[in-house]
Design a protein around this motif. Structure first.
Motif, PDB file in Angstrom:
ATOM      1  N   ALA A  62     -13.414 -36.003 -51.816  1.00 23.70           N
ATOM      2  CA  ALA A  62     -12.726 -35.475 -50.634  1.00 23.70           C
ATOM      3  C   ALA A  62     -12.048 -34.146 -50.950  1.00 23.70           C
ATOM      4  O   ALA A  62     -12.092 -33.213 -50.140  1.00 23.70           O
ATOM      5  CB  ALA A  62     -11.701 -36.489 -50.122  1.00 23.70           C
ATOM      6  N   VAL A  63     -11.442 -34.042 -52.128  1.00 20.07           N
ATOM      7  CA  VAL A  63     -10.805 -32.785 -52.519  1.00 20.07           C
ATOM      8  C   VAL A  63     -11.869 -31.702 -52.699  1.00 20.07           C
ATOM      9  O   VAL A  63     -11.686 -30.566 -52.264  1.00 20.07           O
ATOM     10  CB  VAL A  63      -9.964 -32.970 -53.801  1.00 20.07           C
ATOM     11  N   ALA A  68      -3.567 -28.617 -48.466  1.00 23.09           N
ATOM     12  CA  ALA A  68      -3.755 -30.048 -48.177  1.00 23.09           C
ATOM     13  C   ALA A  68      -4.249 -30.790 -49.415  1.00 23.09           C
ATOM     14  O   ALA A  68      -3.794 -31.905 -49.706  1.00 23.09           O
ATOM     15  CB  ALA A  68      -4.744 -30.219 -47.024  1.00 23.09           C
ATOM     16  N   ALA A  69      -5.162 -30.181 -50.161  1.00 24.63           N
ATOM     17  CA  ALA A  69      -5.666 -30.807 -51.383  1.00 24.63           C
ATOM     18  C   ALA A  69      -4.549 -30.936 -52.421  1.00 24.63           C
ATOM     19  O   ALA A  69      -4.421 -31.976 -53.074  1.00 24.63           O
ATOM     20  CB  ALA A  69      -6.831 -29.993 -51.946  1.00 24.63           C
ATOM     21  N   ARG A  70      -3.717 -29.894 -52.556  1.00 19.94           N
ATOM     22  CA  ARG A  70      -2.596 -29.958 -53.510  1.00 19.94           C
ATOM     23  C   ARG A  70      -1.599 -31.052 -53.128  1.00 19.94           C
ATOM     24  O   ARG A  70      -1.112 -31.791 -53.991  1.00 19.94           O
ATOM     25  CB  ARG A  70      -1.890 -28.611 -53.595  1.00 19.94           C
ATOM     26  N   ARG A  71      -1.296 -31.162 -51.831  1.00 17.46           N
ATOM     27  CA  ARG A  71      -0.370 -32.217 -51.385  1.00 17.46           C
ATOM     28  C   ARG A  71      -0.929 -33.600 -51.696  1.00 17.46           C
ATOM     29  O   ARG A  71      -0.209 -34.487 -52.162  1.00 17.46           O
ATOM     30  CB  ARG A  71      -0.076 -32.089 -49.888  1.00 17.46           C
ATOM     31  N   ALA A  84      -6.492 -33.998 -43.076  1.00 19.47           N
ATOM     32  CA  ALA A  84      -6.426 -32.534 -43.072  1.00 19.47           C
ATOM     33  C   ALA A  84      -7.777 -31.929 -42.719  1.00 19.47           C
ATOM     34  O   ALA A  84      -7.846 -30.963 -41.959  1.00 19.47           O
ATOM     35  CB  ALA A  84      -5.962 -32.028 -44.434  1.00 19.47           C
ATOM     36  N   LEU A  85      -8.846 -32.499 -43.249  1.00 23.27           N
ATOM     37  CA  LEU A  85     -10.179 -31.972 -42.935  1.00 23.27           C
ATOM     38  C   LEU A  85     -10.508 -32.130 -41.460  1.00 23.27           C
ATOM     39  O   LEU A  85     -11.149 -31.266 -40.869  1.00 23.27           O
ATOM     40  CB  LEU A  85     -11.245 -32.657 -43.784  1.00 23.27           C
ATOM     41  N   LEU A 103      -8.558 -29.373 -39.609  1.00 22.93           N
ATOM     42  CA  LEU A 103      -8.849 -27.995 -39.994  1.00 22.93           C
ATOM     43  C   LEU A 103     -10.349 -27.728 -39.957  1.00 22.93           C
ATOM     44  O   LEU A 103     -10.995 -27.565 -40.984  1.00 22.93           O
ATOM     45  CB  LEU A 103      -8.313 -27.712 -41.406  1.00 22.93           C
ATOM     46  N   PRO A 104     -10.931 -27.672 -38.778  1.00 19.30           N
ATOM     47  CA  PRO A 104     -12.378 -27.443 -38.701  1.00 19.30           C
ATOM     48  C   PRO A 104     -12.714 -25.987 -39.035  1.00 19.30           C
ATOM     49  O   PRO A 104     -11.852 -25.117 -39.039  1.00 19.30           O
ATOM     50  CB  PRO A 104     -12.700 -27.730 -37.234  1.00 19.30           C
ATOM     51  N   VAL A 105     -13.960 -25.749 -39.327  1.00 20.64           N
ATOM     52  CA  VAL A 105     -14.430 -24.382 -39.540  1.00 20.64           C
ATOM     53  C   VAL A 105     -14.325 -23.661 -38.208  1.00 20.64           C
ATOM     54  O   VAL A 105     -14.866 -24.107 -37.200  1.00 20.64           O
ATOM     55  CB  VAL A 105     -15.880 -24.364 -40.058  1.00 20.64           C
ATOM     56  N   ALA A 106     -13.608 -22.549 -38.190  1.00 23.58           N
ATOM     57  CA  ALA A 106     -13.331 -21.865 -36.933  1.00 23.58           C
ATOM     58  C   ALA A 106     -13.748 -20.401 -36.979  1.00 23.58           C
ATOM     59  O   ALA A 106     -13.066 -19.535 -36.489  1.00 23.58           O
ATOM     60  CB  ALA A 106     -11.849 -21.973 -36.602  1.00 23.58           C
TER      61      ALA A 106
END
Length: 89
Positions: free
Chosen positions: A12-13, A41-44, A65-66, A69-72
């Motif tokens: 996931a990371v 988000a990965a660090r958290r 988080a993913l 946070l979509p690709v925009a």
């Protein structure tokens, strides 16, 4: 050997940090913002996993988080505009 929960968290990371490059200059700023937000988000999530040992909770944090946070931005080459051809008789 890594157990399945740790393997899922690491995958996931990896997915969170794997952001496709922008297709043009207009996508550069949104790309940088998305990379920054996904990295945070990965660090958290990794911090949560290290501090509490809760790998499933950390996995949920990354997945959440993913999804938020979509690709925009445009990731591929821009399609060419069709040119009209008029037939002159």
């Amino acid at each position: 050997m890594i157990d399945i929960t740790a393997s899922d968290l690491l995958a996931a990371v990896r997915d969170a940090l794997d952001v496709p490059p922008p297709g043009g200059a207009d996508g550069h700023l949104p790309y940088l913002e998305l990379v920054r937000e996904r990295g945070a988000a990965a660090r958290r999530a990794l911090g949560c996993a290290a501090d509490s040992g809760d790998l499933l909770g950390a996995l949920d944090m990354v997945d959440g988080a993913l999804s938020r946070l979509p690709v925009a931005y445009t990731t591929g080459a821009q399609p060419e505009r069709a040119r009209s051809i008029r037939r002159v008789v």
